[in-house]
Write an enzyme that holds these catalytic residues in place. Structure first.
Site, PDB file in Angstrom:
ATOM      1  N   SER A  33       0.847  -1.199   0.000  1.00 43.51           N
ATOM      2  CA  SER A  33       0.000   0.000   0.000  1.00 43.51           C
ATOM      3  C   SER A  33       0.874   1.237   0.000  1.00 43.51           C
ATOM      4  O   SER A  33       1.880   1.298   0.696  1.00 43.51           O
ATOM      5  CB  SER A  33      -0.891   0.110   1.242  1.00 43.51           C
ATOM      6  OG  SER A  33      -0.960  -1.062   1.956  1.00 43.51           O
ATOM      7  N   HIS A  65     -10.859  -3.239  -7.637  1.00 43.40           N
ATOM      8  CA  HIS A  65      -9.784  -3.600  -8.481  1.00 43.40           C
ATOM      9  C   HIS A  65      -9.000  -4.716  -7.834  1.00 43.40           C
ATOM     10  O   HIS A  65      -8.605  -4.601  -6.682  1.00 43.40           O
ATOM     11  CB  HIS A  65      -8.957  -2.313  -8.546  1.00 43.40           C
ATOM     12  CG  HIS A  65      -8.251  -2.118  -9.819  1.00 43.40           C
ATOM     13  ND1 HIS A  65      -6.928  -2.403  -9.942  1.00 43.40           N
ATOM     14  CD2 HIS A  65      -8.701  -1.692 -11.027  1.00 43.40           C
ATOM     15  CE1 HIS A  65      -6.566  -2.114 -11.182  1.00 43.40           C
ATOM     16  NE2 HIS A  65      -7.630  -1.674 -11.861  1.00 43.40           N
ATOM     17  N   HIS A  87      -4.256  -9.769   1.487  1.00 40.48           N
ATOM     18  CA  HIS A  87      -3.856  -9.756   2.904  1.00 40.48           C
ATOM     19  C   HIS A  87      -4.621 -10.816   3.683  1.00 40.48           C
ATOM     20  O   HIS A  87      -5.746 -11.166   3.342  1.00 40.48           O
ATOM     21  CB  HIS A  87      -4.136  -8.377   3.519  1.00 40.48           C
ATOM     22  CG  HIS A  87      -3.268  -7.283   2.978  1.00 40.48           C
ATOM     23  ND1 HIS A  87      -3.611  -6.545   1.864  1.00 40.48           N
ATOM     24  CD2 HIS A  87      -2.070  -6.809   3.390  1.00 40.48           C
ATOM     25  CE1 HIS A  87      -2.656  -5.658   1.619  1.00 40.48           C
ATOM     26  NE2 HIS A  87      -1.697  -5.791   2.525  1.00 40.48           N
ATOM     27  N   TYR A  89      -6.066 -10.442   6.417  1.00 35.71           N
ATOM     28  CA  TYR A  89      -7.303  -9.897   7.016  1.00 35.71           C
ATOM     29  C   TYR A  89      -8.506  -9.953   6.076  1.00 35.71           C
ATOM     30  O   TYR A  89      -9.624  -9.719   6.500  1.00 35.71           O
ATOM     31  CB  TYR A  89      -7.083  -8.471   7.554  1.00 35.71           C
ATOM     32  CG  TYR A  89      -6.604  -7.438   6.559  1.00 35.71           C
ATOM     33  CD1 TYR A  89      -7.448  -6.972   5.546  1.00 35.71           C
ATOM     34  CD2 TYR A  89      -5.322  -6.915   6.638  1.00 35.71           C
ATOM     35  CE1 TYR A  89      -7.007  -6.020   4.641  1.00 35.71           C
ATOM     36  CE2 TYR A  89      -4.878  -5.955   5.738  1.00 35.71           C
ATOM     37  CZ  TYR A  89      -5.723  -5.513   4.739  1.00 35.71           C
ATOM     38  OH  TYR A  89      -5.286  -4.575   3.847  1.00 35.71           O
ATOM     39  N   GLU A  90      -8.267 -10.279   4.801  1.00 33.66           N
ATOM     40  CA  GLU A  90      -9.400 -10.441   3.887  1.00 33.66           C
ATOM     41  C   GLU A  90     -10.171 -11.727   4.187  1.00 33.66           C
ATOM     42  O   GLU A  90     -11.278 -11.924   3.682  1.00 33.66           O
ATOM     43  CB  GLU A  90      -8.926 -10.405   2.432  1.00 33.66           C
ATOM     44  CG  GLU A  90      -8.422  -9.014   2.050  1.00 33.66           C
ATOM     45  CD  GLU A  90      -7.721  -8.980   0.695  1.00 33.66           C
ATOM     46  OE1 GLU A  90      -8.315  -9.448  -0.286  1.00 33.66           O
ATOM     47  OE2 GLU A  90      -6.568  -8.497   0.639  1.00 33.66           O
ATOM     48  N   ALA A 117       3.863  -0.985   3.664  1.00 37.26           N
ATOM     49  CA  ALA A 117       3.687   0.203   4.502  1.00 37.26           C
ATOM     50  C   ALA A 117       3.706  -0.290   5.939  1.00 37.26           C
ATOM     51  O   ALA A 117       3.059  -1.284   6.258  1.00 37.26           O
ATOM     52  CB  ALA A 117       2.349   0.854   4.195  1.00 37.26           C
ATOM     53  N   MET A 204       0.954  -5.604   8.293  1.00 38.62           N
ATOM     54  CA  MET A 204      -0.020  -6.693   8.119  1.00 38.62           C
ATOM     55  C   MET A 204       0.283  -7.553   6.894  1.00 38.62           C
ATOM     56  O   MET A 204      -0.608  -8.169   6.322  1.00 38.62           O
ATOM     57  CB  MET A 204      -1.435  -6.111   7.996  1.00 38.62           C
ATOM     58  CG  MET A 204      -1.821  -5.192   9.147  1.00 38.62           C
ATOM     59  SD  MET A 204      -3.424  -4.444   8.882  1.00 38.62           S
ATOM     60  CE  MET A 204      -3.397  -3.120  10.111  1.00 38.62           C
ATOM     61  N   SER A 205       1.536  -7.589   6.485  1.00 35.11           N
ATOM     62  CA  SER A 205       1.861  -8.370   5.277  1.00 35.11           C
ATOM     63  C   SER A 205       3.257  -8.971   5.403  1.00 35.11           C
ATOM     64  O   SER A 205       3.794  -9.085   6.500  1.00 35.11           O
ATOM     65  CB  SER A 205       1.775  -7.467   4.038  1.00 35.11           C
ATOM     66  OG  SER A 205       2.804  -6.498   4.053  1.00 35.11           O
ATOM     67  N   ASN A 228       3.596   5.952   9.252  1.00 34.63           N
ATOM     68  CA  ASN A 228       3.025   6.577  10.451  1.00 34.63           C
ATOM     69  C   ASN A 228       3.765   6.024  11.664  1.00 34.63           C
ATOM     70  O   ASN A 228       4.348   4.941  11.590  1.00 34.63           O
ATOM     71  CB  ASN A 228       1.525   6.256  10.566  1.00 34.63           C
ATOM     72  CG  ASN A 228       1.273   4.762  10.479  1.00 34.63           C
ATOM     73  OD1 ASN A 228       1.147   4.220   9.381  1.00 34.63           O
ATOM     74  ND2 ASN A 228       1.269   4.114  11.599  1.00 34.63           N
ATOM     75  N   HIS A 240      -5.798   5.569   8.158  1.00 35.54           N
ATOM     76  CA  HIS A 240      -5.412   4.850   6.939  1.00 35.54           C
ATOM     77  C   HIS A 240      -5.062   5.814   5.798  1.00 35.54           C
ATOM     78  O   HIS A 240      -4.182   5.529   4.985  1.00 35.54           O
ATOM     79  CB  HIS A 240      -6.523   3.886   6.521  1.00 35.54           C
ATOM     80  CG  HIS A 240      -6.152   3.020   5.357  1.00 35.54           C
ATOM     81  ND1 HIS A 240      -5.092   2.132   5.390  1.00 35.54           N
ATOM     82  CD2 HIS A 240      -6.675   2.918   4.118  1.00 35.54           C
ATOM     83  CE1 HIS A 240      -4.989   1.524   4.210  1.00 35.54           C
ATOM     84  NE2 HIS A 240      -5.937   1.982   3.427  1.00 35.54           N
TER      85      HIS A 240
HETATM   86 CL1  6GU Z   1       0.732   1.119  13.183  1.00 35.98          CL
HETATM   87  N1  6GU Z   1       0.113  -1.280  12.404  1.00 35.98           N
HETATM   88  C1  6GU Z   1      -0.106  -2.221  11.482  1.00 35.98           C
HETATM   89  N2  6GU Z   1      -0.460  -3.440  11.916  1.00 35.98           N
HETATM   90  N3  6GU Z   1      -0.011  -2.011  10.170  1.00 35.98           N
HETATM   91  C2  6GU Z   1       0.352  -0.793   9.771  1.00 35.98           C
HETATM   92  C3  6GU Z   1       0.596   0.241  10.661  1.00 35.98           C
HETATM   93  C4  6GU Z   1       0.471  -0.058  12.015  1.00 35.98           C
HETATM   94  N4  6GU Z   1       0.943   1.339   9.958  1.00 35.98           N
HETATM   95  C5  6GU Z   1       0.903   1.002   8.672  1.00 35.98           C
HETATM   96  N5  6GU Z   1       0.546  -0.288   8.542  1.00 35.98           N
END
Ligand code: 6GU
Length: 265
Positions: A33, A65, A87, A89-90, A117, A204-205, A228, A240
């Site tokens: 992402s 998409h 991912h 989580y899907e 990301a 998450m990946s 972030n 997000h």
């Molecule tokens: Cl803070 N946590 C997770 N799990 N995924 C992220 C994130 C944080 N920032 C971008 N992707």
């Protein structure tokens, strides 16, 4: 559709060979992402396919998409670029998460570059900063492997490619990436726990894909874009949109780094 994941990947790989006119590829890049703009910096694709048209990839859902797959040359290398990953989580399970890298393996690639990301756990990780993944914590409680697949994960993130990346950009830092299932972000208490456990980045990946690559004998490189600060680090809530915007701002630098890495591998 085949029952066996290896056969699904082989089918997708032969569709790619047929539609790109390239019998094999050398390197695959999985763009996370916020990394989409980096794809254009890598160069004009010779072919771009909809992932949803290839065996084993998710069909596009209600929200747009399924993503695309590009084939291009960089230096002497035949490169596959995957824009859009599945991912955990899907909720489709582990197999669709690793189908992209298994397909890349079946096209013959020897190297996979995984990007993502990530949240930064360290006050010194500035938003927009790329960080080399030196190792990971797989906190998904899942594995892409089944049966007696006792695969060694020492030096999973290639020391050779990390050194190469640091030669290109000596300011690059390294960190340990904690891969969680998501889709929620963490609590501040969980972030404190992850720091104690040795994590520098959270996302998450990547972790399941890296394991699948090792099992296939592929050299792995991982690069996180810190989009972030993780929860509780700055006191700001997470958003997000912020994650996606950070990618836009750093895309050129990321794309150039990936391009140089590929020409030199
Ligand atoms: Cl803070 N946590 C997770 N799990 N995924 C992220 C994130 C944080 N920032 C971008 N992707």
């Amino acid at each position: 559709m085949h029952e066996d994941p290896a056969r699904r990947a082989a089918s997708a790989a032969s569709e790619i060979a047929e539609r790109t006119g390239r019998q094999a590829h050398d390197v695959a890049v999985v763009l996370g992402s916020g990394w989409r703009p980096a794809a254009d910096v890598l160069g004009e694709p010779d072919t771009e396919l909809d992932l949803g048209d290839l065996t084993g990839f998710a069909k596009p859902g209600a929200v747009g998409h399924a993503g695309t797959l590009r084939s291009l040359r960089i230096g002497g290398r035949r490169v596959l670029v995957l824009l859009g990953r599945t991912h955990l989580y899907e909720g489709k399970g582990v197999e669709p998460v690793v189908h992209g890298v298994r397909t890349a393996a079946a096209t013959g690639v020897g190297t996979v570059l995984l990007t993502n990301a990530a949240g930064g756990l360290d006050e010194d990780h500035a938003v927009g900063q790329p960080v080399l993944i030196s190792d990971h914590l797989n906190l998904t409680a899942r594995s892409p492997l089944t049966g007696a697949s006792f695969v060694d994960l020492t030096d999973l993130y290639s020391p050779r490619l990390r050194e190469h990346a640091r030669r290109i950009d000596p300011t690059l830092r390294e960190g340990v990436y904690a891969g969680l299932p998501g889709p929620h972000f963490e609590t501040p208490a969980e972030i404190r726990m992850l720091r104690t456990m040795g994590a520098d980045l959270v996302g998450m990946s990547t972790v399941l894909e890296a394991i699948a690559c090792r099992a296939a004998g592929i050299e792995v490189f991982g690069l996180s874009l810190v989009t972030n600060a993780a929860a509780g680090i700055t006191g700001q809530p997470l958003d997000h949109e912020e994650v996606l915007a950070a990618g836009q701002a750093s895309a050129r630098r990321m794309g150039e780094l990936l391009g140089e890495l590929i020409s030199g591998t």
